[in-house]
Design a protein around this motif. Structure first.
Motif, PDB file in Angstrom:
ATOM      1  N   SER A   1       0.847  -1.183   0.000  1.00  0.00           N
ATOM      2  CA  SER A   1       0.000   0.000   0.000  1.00  0.00           C
ATOM      3  C   SER A   1       0.888   1.240   0.000  1.00  0.00           C
ATOM      4  O   SER A   1       2.103   1.162   0.247  1.00  0.00           O
ATOM      5  CB  SER A   1      -0.908   0.009   1.229  1.00  0.00           C
TER       6      SER A   1
ATOM      7  N   GLU B   1       0.842   3.571   2.207  1.00  0.00           N
ATOM      8  CA  GLU B   1       1.335   3.749   3.570  1.00  0.00           C
ATOM      9  C   GLU B   1       2.524   2.835   3.851  1.00  0.00           C
ATOM     10  O   GLU B   1       3.548   3.274   4.406  1.00  0.00           O
ATOM     11  CB  GLU B   1       0.225   3.474   4.584  1.00  0.00           C
ATOM     12  N   GLU B   2       2.432   1.581   3.473  1.00  0.00           N
ATOM     13  CA  GLU B   2       3.528   0.643   3.722  1.00  0.00           C
ATOM     14  C   GLU B   2       4.807   1.077   3.013  1.00  0.00           C
ATOM     15  O   GLU B   2       5.896   1.072   3.588  1.00  0.00           O
ATOM     16  CB  GLU B   2       3.119  -0.760   3.268  1.00  0.00           C
TER      17      GLU B   2
ATOM     18  N   GLU C   1       0.081  11.286   3.417  1.00  0.00           N
ATOM     19  CA  GLU C   1      -1.313  11.006   3.797  1.00  0.00           C
ATOM     20  C   GLU C   1      -2.242  12.149   3.382  1.00  0.00           C
ATOM     21  O   GLU C   1      -3.277  11.891   2.738  1.00  0.00           O
ATOM     22  CB  GLU C   1      -1.406  10.735   5.304  1.00  0.00           C
TER      23      GLU C   1
ATOM     24  N   SER D   1      -3.766   3.524   3.403  1.00  0.00           N
ATOM     25  CA  SER D   1      -3.503   2.167   3.880  1.00  0.00           C
ATOM     26  C   SER D   1      -4.063   1.119   2.925  1.00  0.00           C
ATOM     27  O   SER D   1      -3.741  -0.066   3.025  1.00  0.00           O
ATOM     28  CB  SER D   1      -4.096   1.961   5.277  1.00  0.00           C
ATOM     29  N   LYS D   2      -4.895   1.565   1.971  1.00  0.00           N
ATOM     30  CA  LYS D   2      -5.499   0.648   1.002  1.00  0.00           C
ATOM     31  C   LYS D   2      -5.082   0.943  -0.437  1.00  0.00           C
ATOM     32  O   LYS D   2      -5.146   0.066  -1.292  1.00  0.00           O
ATOM     33  CB  LYS D   2      -7.025   0.708   1.122  1.00  0.00           C
TER      34      LYS D   2
END
Length: 530
Positions: free
Chosen positions: A186, A188-189, A205, A217-218
């Motif tokens: 993702s 975020e990752e 973000e 996050s998705k």
């Protein structure tokens, strides 16, 4: 990536998907569709033919048709649009008697050469307007609007991140970070692994919220931000990939730039003198009777000979079109319903793309309503601001429309375009116009507007129930599955296009249109020899 994300940090949600619920204020005047061409009506029961039918008259479809004509000499094209106006989600509104002009869909575009080429080919070179590349962009953090770096030299001095956070980002960009996990990450990752928590929480973000109205996050890093993802793939790290890219560019210089194109100063955004609607209106005017409005596609079938038969409900009655090729530039969920009789597998894949709701709320305040600490030389300057979800505000971001482009508001007034909703706040669809305005006004009074300022003048509230396709983890696999199902089913010459294919930014829609036009032209060349 820190500098690149910061530069784009106040980009407005592109909103390149149609289907809006309009809630205009009394007295607002909708921007009229301008076309010099007279559309020849089709007789009831008529059967037309075309080399290519473009289903969908939004920016992707119109640009595909124009690219076919200007780049490939394919002029036997029909563009069909179910609604009574072209342009899809591009929605420019004007109150000329009061001096206001605003957008209720996308707000601007990155002036890449493909978009500038489309504008010039549409006769709009002299109507282009560019934002000030030196105008600051802001992110709300700990109650304060903080400028983000616009170039690498700014990185050591901006206060949005701590010194440890900057060091972590720099070391990670060099490759001193955990290795890739061996699966699709993702956003975020990827960002937390490569650049650290602060870059993610304070830059990426809010950027994801501002561009996709999405949940990082998705969202898929590979699908949503493929250029940055490929840097690590190519060079082992973000910096390594950047160096390798620069080296490859040196070995393979770009073709000579079209001398007709203007040269934007610095990294900025652009629009047109009378708003974004000028582009689809100009293309529609040039295509003339090739654009069919209020044509609702009811079915598409494989022809007994070659190509496809499309059946439409039109103001003149039922009309069928025999086409050698078809490109669907409508939202994936609409394409899914239409294509299901042809391929259930393709329809199933297309139905799984997610479009969360977003509302565009346009308001105006007197200049004296702006907090003094937010003024520069007595004026509101900048592109706008983004709000991380952790900062206790509901609004995703605010565009300083009257500062960004000229003649958007009367003297002494500021015009602010605010976006609210998205994947993390889908409840906006159940809110009234007044509730959405109250939420935006409440948020603005926390950081930009004086708490005791007069109430805003509300110019427009538009809710897009299915706004922006989310490039979630697995997005590219779903897209490949839909295309493969059509190919395996023998549906050669049936193409998928639009923002869920090319990318959500308006500029990517135009670039994707050129790519689609090349594919269609190649198919038609092969078709002629079959």
């Amino acid at each position: 990536m820190v500098a690149a994300a910061a530069t784009m940090a106040t980009a407005a949600p592109p909103l390149c998907a149609p289907r809006a619920l309009a809630r205009p204020r009394r007295g607002s005047v909708r921007c009229a569709v301008v076309s010099d061409a007279t559309e020849a009506p089709a007789a009831p029961g008529a059967r037309l033919s075309a080399d290519c039918v473009v289903v969908g008259g939004g920016i992707s479809g119109l640009c595909t048709a124009q690219a076919l004509a200007t780049r490939h000499g394919v002029s036997d094209v029909l563009v069909t649009e179910a609604r009574a106006r072209p342009g899809g989600n591009i929605t420019t509104v004007e109150r000329p008697d009061e001096g206001y002009l605003w957008e209720e869909g996308p707000n601007s575009f990155q002036p890449s050469d493909p978009v500038l080429t489309m504008a010039v080919d549409s006769g709009l070179k002299d109507d282009l307007v560019f934002g000030d590349p030196n105008a600051p962009r802001f992110v709300l953090w700990e109650g304060k609007l903080r400028p983000v770096p616009s170039k690498p030299a700014d990185l050591p001095f901006f206060d949005l991140m701590s010194i440890p956070g900057k060091l972590r980002a720099g070391l990670g960009a060099l490759g001193i970070r955990p290795p890739p996990p061996g699966r699709e990450e993702s956003v975020e990752e990827f960002v937390r692994r490569n650049l650290g928590a602060e870059v993610f929480e304070r830059l990426i973000e809010p950027f994801c919220s501002g561009v996709y109205a999405g949940d990082p996050s998705k969202l898929s890093m590979k699908a949503a931000f493929g250029k940055v993802w490929r840097l690590e793939e190519a060079g082992g790290s973000i910096i390594g990939g950047t160096i390798k890219t620069i080296q490859e560019r040196g070995k393979n210089p770009k073709p000579e730039r079209d001398p007709r194109l203007p040269k934007p100063k610095g990294q900025t955004v652009a629009s047109f003198r009378k708003g974004l609607a000028m582009l689809p209106n100009a293309i529609t005017s040039r295509l003339g009777s090739k654009v069919k409005l209020s044509w609702k596609l009811t079915s598409i079938t494989k022809s007994d000979s070659k190509g496809y038969v499309l059946v439409y409900e039109t103001p003149e009655g039922i009309v069928s079109v025999q086409a050698k090729s078809v490109i669907m530039t409508i939202p994936s969920y609409v394409a899914s319903d239409i294509l299901r009789p042809l391929s259930g597998d393709a329809a199933d894949a297309l139905s799984r793309f997610y479009y969360p709701p977003v509302a565009a709320v346009t308001v105006s305040y007197p200049m004296n309503a702006i907090r003094k600490e937010c003024l520069i030389d007595g004026d509101l300057q900048g592109f706008g601001q983004l709000h991380p979800r952790s900062q206790g505000v509901e609004t995703l971001g605010t565009i300083y429309s009257s500062s960004l482009f000229p003649n958007r508001a009367p003297a002494g007034r500021v015009l602010l375009l605010n976006y609210i909703g998205g994947a993390t706040n889908t409840g906006i669809v159940s809110k009234s116009e007044s509730e959405l305005v109250e939420a935006v006004d409440r948020d603005l009074r926390k950081m930009l507007i004086n708490p005791r300022a007069v109430d805003p003048l509300v110019l427009g509230v538009r809710v897009w129930p299915q706004a922006i396709p989310q490039f979630l983890v697995g997005h590219l696999d779903l897209l490949d599955a839909a295309k493969s199902a059509l190919n395996l089913g023998g549906y050669d010459g049936l193409f998928l296009g639009g923002n869920y294919v090319a990318g959500v930014a308006l500029g990517r829609c135009v670039e994707g249109a050129y790519e689609s036009a090349s594919q269609i032209s190649e198919f038609l060349t092969q078709y002629a020899y079959k």
